[in-house]
Design an enzyme around this catalytic site. Sequence first.
Site, PDB file in Angstrom:
ATOM      1  N   ASP A 153      42.934  27.614 -81.863  1.00  0.00           N
ATOM      2  CA  ASP A 153      42.681  26.440 -82.707  1.00  0.00           C
ATOM      3  C   ASP A 153      43.714  26.324 -83.817  1.00  0.00           C
ATOM      4  O   ASP A 153      43.470  25.700 -84.832  1.00  0.00           O
ATOM      5  CB  ASP A 153      41.266  26.508 -83.305  1.00  0.00           C
ATOM      6  N   LYS A 199      38.309  36.747 -94.907  1.00  0.00           N
ATOM      7  CA  LYS A 199      37.571  35.760 -95.711  1.00  0.00           C
ATOM      8  C   LYS A 199      37.026  36.321 -97.024  1.00  0.00           C
ATOM      9  O   LYS A 199      35.816  36.229 -97.307  1.00  0.00           O
ATOM     10  CB  LYS A 199      36.431  35.163 -94.878  1.00  0.00           C
ATOM     11  N   ASP A 255      44.697  25.329 -89.247  1.00  0.00           N
ATOM     12  CA  ASP A 255      43.620  25.749 -88.357  1.00  0.00           C
ATOM     13  C   ASP A 255      42.738  24.515 -88.184  1.00  0.00           C
ATOM     14  O   ASP A 255      42.239  23.966 -89.164  1.00  0.00           O
ATOM     15  CB  ASP A 255      42.853  26.908 -89.025  1.00  0.00           C
TER      16      ASP A 255
HETATM   17  N1  GDD Z   1      36.157  34.950 -76.457  1.00  0.00           N
HETATM   18  C1  GDD Z   1      35.705  34.703 -77.687  1.00  0.00           C
HETATM   19  N2  GDD Z   1      34.456  35.164 -78.040  1.00  0.00           N
HETATM   20  N3  GDD Z   1      36.466  33.998 -78.539  1.00  0.00           N
HETATM   21  C2  GDD Z   1      35.973  33.750 -79.776  1.00  0.00           C
HETATM   22  C3  GDD Z   1      34.697  34.197 -80.200  1.00  0.00           C
HETATM   23  C4  GDD Z   1      33.900  34.925 -79.262  1.00  0.00           C
HETATM   24  O1  GDD Z   1      32.761  35.324 -79.521  1.00  0.00           O
HETATM   25  N4  GDD Z   1      34.512  33.800 -81.477  1.00  0.00           N
HETATM   26  C5  GDD Z   1      35.619  33.122 -81.839  1.00  0.00           C
HETATM   27  N5  GDD Z   1      36.507  33.079 -80.803  1.00  0.00           N
HETATM   28  C6  GDD Z   1      37.810  32.416 -80.768  1.00  0.00           C
HETATM   29  C7  GDD Z   1      37.732  30.985 -81.286  1.00  0.00           C
HETATM   30  O2  GDD Z   1      37.467  30.101 -80.220  1.00  0.00           O
HETATM   31  C8  GDD Z   1      39.088  30.777 -81.921  1.00  0.00           C
HETATM   32  O3  GDD Z   1      40.081  30.352 -81.005  1.00  0.00           O
HETATM   33  C9  GDD Z   1      39.466  32.182 -82.385  1.00  0.00           C
HETATM   34  O4  GDD Z   1      38.658  33.097 -81.659  1.00  0.00           O
HETATM   35  C10 GDD Z   1      39.232  32.371 -83.881  1.00  0.00           C
HETATM   36  O5  GDD Z   1      37.899  32.058 -84.166  1.00  0.00           O
HETATM   37  P1  GDD Z   1      37.521  31.073 -85.365  1.00  0.00           P
HETATM   38  O6  GDD Z   1      36.050  30.946 -85.377  1.00  0.00           O
HETATM   39  O7  GDD Z   1      38.344  29.840 -85.297  1.00  0.00           O
HETATM   40  O8  GDD Z   1      37.953  31.977 -86.585  1.00  0.00           O
HETATM   41  P2  GDD Z   1      38.418  31.551 -88.041  1.00  0.00           P
HETATM   42  O9  GDD Z   1      39.285  30.352 -88.001  1.00  0.00           O
HETATM   43  O10 GDD Z   1      37.207  31.490 -88.906  1.00  0.00           O
HETATM   44  O11 GDD Z   1      39.287  32.836 -88.489  1.00  0.00           O
HETATM   45  C11 GDD Z   1      40.281  33.347 -87.638  1.00  0.00           C
HETATM   46  O12 GDD Z   1      41.438  32.517 -87.633  1.00  0.00           O
HETATM   47  C12 GDD Z   1      42.127  32.420 -88.902  1.00  0.00           C
HETATM   48  C13 GDD Z   1      43.367  31.561 -88.690  1.00  0.00           C
HETATM   49  O13 GDD Z   1      43.043  30.328 -88.227  1.00  0.00           O
HETATM   50  C14 GDD Z   1      40.634  34.763 -88.103  1.00  0.00           C
HETATM   51  O14 GDD Z   1      41.514  35.308 -87.138  1.00  0.00           O
HETATM   52  C15 GDD Z   1      41.319  34.738 -89.473  1.00  0.00           C
HETATM   53  O15 GDD Z   1      41.765  36.035 -89.822  1.00  0.00           O
HETATM   54  C16 GDD Z   1      42.522  33.800 -89.440  1.00  0.00           C
HETATM   55  O16 GDD Z   1      43.113  33.689 -90.740  1.00  0.00           O
HETATM   56 MG    MG Z   2      39.734  28.945 -86.584  1.00  0.00          MG
END
Ligand code: GDD
Ligand code: MG
Length: 323
Positions: free
Chosen positions: A104, A155, A213
């Site tokens: 994403d 976070k 993001d």
């Molecule tokens: N297979 C799988 N299973 N993928 C998952 C799961 C799960 O249970 N949960 C989340 N993901 C995937 C999401 O679809 C997304 O592509 C990615 O892992 C990150 O999940 P997000 O839910 O978007 O996380 P975030 O945006 O809150 O935080 C993450 O991204 C940030 C940057 O955009 C973390 O990696 C942060 O450290 C980072 O800064």
């Molecule tokens: Mg994200």
Amino acid sequence: MKALVLIGGLGTRLRPITYAVPKQLIPLAGKAMLYHVLDLLPRDVEEVVLATGHKAELVDRHVRAHPPGLPVTTVAEATPLGTGGGMRNAGGTMSEPFFLLNSDVIAAADLGALAEAHRRSRRLGTMALTEVDDTRPYGVAALGAGDRITAFVEKPPPELAPSHWINAGLAVWSRGVLDRIPPERPVSFEQAVVPGLLGEGVYGFRLSGFWDDAGTRERLLRSQRLLFEAGRGVAVGIPEGARGRGPVSAMEGVRAHDATFGPFVTLGVGVTVGAGAHVENSVVMDGAVIGRRCRLRGTIVGPSVEVEDGRELVDELLGAPPP
Ligand code: GDD
Ligand code: MG
């Protein structure tokens, strides 16, 4: 090299749209979010493994219908395992080292250079980092000599953020990290695993191009704008019989006579927009029908949703109710 792409999240911040589709299939600037991420991978990547979960069958179907030009396989998890659990579950065939991508993130990033930086010195991992004002939704890194990551906090409240350099969700890791993730249960890689790996040499790779993001309505629309401004929109053009200011991406089968558009709009496959309607800074997903004289701004309309004539939608997520 191979790549592991995490695409199994529930997309809770984009509900109700994500009750119907995983967020990575929402089109931005004319194609699914996931494909903008895959575009960043070097063309010689041997295999891309998508770690799917929520609505995995829709991802499979989309990838079959629109082959992304890289060999893609999917490994679905039955229940959400978190980012770490998903890596462990789907990463069995990864190369040494491998790319790990969130699906994403919208970015201008040279992942070939990221892999090169990783290989130059013996490292366990190299994480692309980007500088943001508001670190609250992200994982934040503290950097030492040579941009070695000395601390990583997922976070944190602003007062505990060690810097403004955040995990951009694009990284290269050594295969060995997969064995450090406990199997068969939900694990957050960023929260529960990364901090324990730092002693073995994890480095930052600072990005300078645009980055976002797309996981919330506001950021998704900002991401779409960044893509258009970077010339990464596809199917760009005002639909036949309509007027307005681009950029607008109109996918196949759009009907929009006497409507006005733009800027920064995606109209999904088979979308109908009624006469006298105006749509700007929005995404209207496949099969949706926007009534006559509607006005849409800052809004995402889910697949096959029908909007009655004359409605005004500002900064909304409009989708089907929960199943
Ligand atoms: N297979 C799988 N299973 N993928 C998952 C799961 C799960 O249970 N949960 C989340 N993901 C995937 C999401 O679809 C997304 O592509 C990615 O892992 C990150 O999940 P997000 O839910 O978007 O996380 P975030 O945006 O809150 O935080 C993450 O991204 C940030 C940057 O955009 C973390 O990696 C942060 O450290 C980072 O800064
Ligand atoms: Mg994200």
